[in-house]
Design a protein around this motif. Structure first.
Motif, mmCIF file in Angstrom:
data_model
loop_
_atom_site.group_PDB
_atom_site.id
_atom_site.type_symbol
_atom_site.label_atom_id
_atom_site.label_comp_id
_atom_site.label_asym_id
_atom_site.label_seq_id
_atom_site.Cartn_x
_atom_site.Cartn_y
_atom_site.Cartn_z
ATOM 1 N N UNK A 30 -39.806 11.673 9.971
ATOM 2 C CA UNK A 30 -39.982 10.803 9.017
ATOM 3 C C UNK A 30 -39.876 11.536 7.499
ATOM 4 N N UNK A 31 -40.338 12.872 7.566
ATOM 5 C CA UNK A 31 -40.208 13.595 6.335
ATOM 6 C C UNK A 31 -38.825 13.783 5.776
ATOM 7 N N UNK A 32 -37.923 14.081 6.967
ATOM 8 C CA UNK A 32 -36.570 14.220 6.670
ATOM 9 C C UNK A 32 -36.066 13.109 6.095
ATOM 10 N N UNK A 33 -36.603 11.796 6.391
ATOM 11 C CA UNK A 33 -36.001 10.420 6.028
ATOM 12 C C UNK A 33 -36.601 10.056 4.654
ATOM 13 N N UNK A 34 -37.454 11.172 3.830
ATOM 14 C CA UNK A 34 -38.243 10.857 2.759
ATOM 15 C C UNK A 34 -39.569 10.609 2.738
ATOM 16 N N UNK A 35 -40.362 10.471 3.921
ATOM 17 C CA UNK A 35 -41.655 10.376 3.683
ATOM 18 C C UNK A 35 -42.257 11.393 3.290
ATOM 19 N N UNK A 36 -43.578 11.291 2.917
ATOM 20 C CA UNK A 36 -44.454 12.343 2.281
ATOM 21 C C UNK A 36 -45.689 12.481 3.266
ATOM 22 N N UNK A 37 -45.531 13.122 4.453
ATOM 23 C CA UNK A 37 -46.672 13.369 5.453
ATOM 24 C C UNK A 37 -47.239 14.733 5.535
ATOM 25 N N UNK A 38 -48.400 15.072 5.588
ATOM 26 C CA UNK A 38 -48.793 16.233 5.566
ATOM 27 C C UNK A 38 -50.078 16.382 6.691
ATOM 28 N N UNK A 39 -49.944 17.658 7.547
ATOM 29 C CA UNK A 39 -50.861 17.635 8.480
ATOM 30 C C UNK A 39 -50.704 17.147 9.955
ATOM 31 N N UNK A 40 -49.507 16.572 10.379
ATOM 32 C CA UNK A 40 -49.326 16.117 11.545
ATOM 33 C C UNK A 40 -49.155 17.173 12.587
ATOM 34 N N UNK A 41 -49.768 17.098 13.614
ATOM 35 C CA UNK A 41 -49.946 17.991 14.574
ATOM 36 C C UNK A 41 -51.496 18.643 14.681
ATOM 37 N N UNK A 42 -52.136 18.161 13.473
ATOM 38 C CA UNK A 42 -53.721 18.481 13.490
ATOM 39 C C UNK A 42 -54.317 17.139 13.585
ATOM 40 N N UNK A 43 -55.803 17.153 13.267
ATOM 41 C CA UNK A 43 -56.505 16.206 13.700
ATOM 42 C C UNK A 43 -56.443 15.069 12.576
ATOM 43 N N UNK A 44 -55.933 15.792 11.146
ATOM 44 C CA UNK A 44 -56.246 15.005 10.045
ATOM 45 C C UNK A 44 -54.903 14.883 9.297
ATOM 46 N N UNK A 45 -54.237 13.804 9.198
ATOM 47 C CA UNK A 45 -53.075 13.366 8.459
ATOM 48 C C UNK A 45 -53.176 12.771 7.165
ATOM 49 N N UNK A 46 -52.434 13.192 6.305
ATOM 50 C CA UNK A 46 -52.421 12.747 4.749
ATOM 51 C C UNK A 46 -51.104 12.083 4.528
ATOM 52 N N UNK A 47 -50.990 10.921 3.971
ATOM 53 C CA UNK A 47 -49.476 10.399 4.056
ATOM 54 C C UNK A 47 -49.692 9.622 2.547
ATOM 55 N N UNK A 48 -48.576 9.939 1.686
ATOM 56 C CA UNK A 48 -48.365 9.382 0.446
ATOM 57 C C UNK A 48 -47.378 8.338 0.561
ATOM 58 N N UNK A 49 -47.772 7.124 0.451
ATOM 59 C CA UNK A 49 -46.933 6.039 0.623
ATOM 60 C C UNK A 49 -45.613 6.200 -0.208
ATOM 61 N N UNK A 50 -44.227 5.735 0.280
ATOM 62 C CA UNK A 50 -42.981 5.929 -0.540
ATOM 63 C C UNK A 50 -42.446 4.408 -0.555
ATOM 64 N N UNK A 51 -41.740 4.178 -1.612
ATOM 65 C CA UNK A 51 -41.029 2.751 -1.771
ATOM 66 C C UNK A 51 -39.971 2.535 -0.580
ATOM 67 N N UNK A 52 -39.243 3.640 -0.285
ATOM 68 C CA UNK A 52 -38.375 3.449 0.725
ATOM 69 C C UNK A 52 -37.944 4.883 1.358
ATOM 70 N N UNK A 53 -37.361 4.602 2.607
ATOM 71 C CA UNK A 53 -36.948 5.773 3.295
ATOM 72 C C UNK A 53 -35.381 5.689 3.476
ATOM 73 N N UNK A 54 -34.663 6.838 3.777
ATOM 74 C CA UNK A 54 -33.121 6.942 3.841
ATOM 75 C C UNK A 54 -32.941 7.471 5.161
#
Ligand code: UD1
Length: 434
Positions: A202-226
């Motif tokens: 998803x990050x390679x597609x342009x998403x903004x995700x932090x913390x995946x693989x840990x118990x707390x994940x933060x996502x900053x929503x984006x308008x579109x992915x590529x």
């Protein structure tokens, strides 16, 4: 229906290669729904669940290409047009992970109709936590005629705390959150490597995700992915199954193409049971059983604990270990269906609720046995590899859901297995786990 005829007694010796992780490939394929561009996935295993997901995406209007020959482990998916955002029961009933399309469909199309997963061999397996999270993000979900219908003009970022750790639930909501308006904080998430695999795509597609693989994940929503190109990680459950195959047959096996860091709990337990395991490098592990195996208890836990998807295979090993092994299943109820089949082969196992008591070593002898789900089938094959005589393992379509060319790979290191019947003949398996 296909069956295996297995003649036990051969130690497995040589190098066996692990395929890409089915449980990473499934959410990654669903992630392609989130963009109009092409998503190319490499190291896709050729297993039935992947075929099912291809059919599912294609039935919604996606273009799904799977290469032939050398490149057959690569697939390109293009969801430019999603003419029909419906996951039909005919497809969903054969694979519970189909619920993974719910989040991405609402995020991309604003509407989704997904058949409720059907009866399941290893317990109830509800998807209430997926629904609860999507509702918190603003989706309106109704249920009628066996289908969930979800609608949301715009998903909003939210603070999501999972009541219970769920792997596909974490993945489903993560895929919804990447296109939601604003930030999403997800707590008590599954930490499985497959979640991290999906987040990396998803990050390679342009998403903004932090913390995946840990118990707390933060996502900053984006308008579109590529679009993106991504290589799926090796299958840790297949690798673990091969480690047990090496240990149970007193062989000398190098499990190649794996990711040793994902196998910590399995390696530690096999060492405790007396198997000799050497991590030769980040992607290669050698297993030997030079001395008698002895009993060691396991308790299934979420990652990084001992995986429930390795419990059945470990139980086959425990039948050959000296002493009493307690096997506690904490993730799914009713995940002991392999027990009665192992007992028919001579194993000494008693089940009381979520605990199986295995007394070993037991002399296993050949019998006609039947697979009940994906990992149970691996357990029966492992037992057959050390049983006296010729074991018939029936209903191996369960195995074909998640293990790529399993018998071919084992034959390559010395197992005697013959497949009878038509590979991938059309059939109607029920929704099962694994
Ligand atoms: C995934 C894996 C499966 C593995 C399992 C546990 C895939 C495609 N499958 O399944 O191989 O065995 O993780 O490691 O990745 N639960 C609820 N409500 C929900 C969702 C789950 O109560 O909405 C419960 C389940 O009944 C179960 C537990 O949570 O008791 C864990 O299930 P979950 O992690 O969701 O399993 P899956 O994601 O279906």
């Amino acid at each position: 229906m296909d069956k295996f005829v297995i003649r036990g007694g051969n130690p497995l010796v040589g190098t066996i290669r692990v395929s890409g992780a089915k449980n990473s490939a499934l959410p990654c394929m669903a992630a392609a729904i989130l963009t109009e561009d092409e998503v190319t996935l490499e190291n896709i295993p050729q297993v039935r669940d992947i075929e099912t997901e291809r059919r599912l995406l294609a039935s919604m209007g996606a273009e799904v290409e799977l290469r032939e020959g050398e490149l057959r482990d690569r697939t390109t998916i293009c969801c430019r047009t999603l003419s029909d955002p419906v996951a039909r029961y005919e497809i969903v009933k054969t694979m519970r992970a189909s619920s993974l399309v719910l989040g991405p469909l609402i995020a991309r199309a604003g509407v989704a109709r997904v058949a409720m997963p059907g009866g399941c061999a290893i317990g109830g397996r509800p998807i209430d936590l997926h629904i609860k999270g999507l509702e918190k993000m603003g989706a309106v979900i109704t249920q009628e005629h066996g289908y969930l219908e979800a609608r949301a003009e715009h998903l909003r970022g939210a603070h999501l705390v999972f009541d219970k750790i769920t792997v596909t639930g974490t993945e489903d909501l993560l895929m919804a959150a990447v296109l939601a308006e604003g930030d999403t904080l997800m707590e008590n998430c599954a930490r499985e490597p497959e979640v991290a695999d999906l987040a990396a795509l998803l990050n390679a597609m342009g998403a903004e995700i932090e913390g995946a693989g840990t118990a707390t994940i933060r996502v900053h929503g984006v308008a579109s992915l590529h679009g993106a190109r991504y290589r799926i990680n090796p299958d840790r459950i297949e690798a673990g199954t091969f480690l047990i195959a090496g240990a149970i047959t007193a062989g000398d096996l190098i499990v190649a193409n794996c990711n040793a860091t994902h196998l910590g709990a399995v390696i530690a337990k096999l060492q405790e049971a007396g198997a000799r395991i050497d991590v030769l490098g980040p992607d290669s592990i050698r297993v030997r059983a030079t001395a008698e195996l002895h009993a060691a208890d396991i308790s299934t836990e979420e990652y990084p604990g001992f995986p429930t998807d390795m419990q059945a295979q470990y139980m086959a090993l425990a039948t050959q270990a000296k002493g009493v092994s307690l096997v506690r299943e904490n993730i799914f109820e009713n995940r002991f269906m392999h027990v009665q089949e192992l007992v028919r082969m001579g194993a000494n196992i008693k089940v009381d609720g979520s605990i199986a008591t295995v007394r070993g070593p037991a002399r296993l002898t050949s019998a006609a046995v039947m697979c009940s789900d994906l990992r149970a089938s691996a357990s029966l094959v492992l037992a057959a590899l050390v049983a006296e005589g010729e074991t018939i393992v029936d209903r191996v379509y369960h195995m074909d859901r998640g293990y790529e060319r399993f018998e071919e790979k084992l034959i390559g290191v010395g197992a005697q297995i013959q497949r009878l019947g038509n590979v991938f003949a059309p059939r109607e398996p029920v929704a099962v786990a694994g």
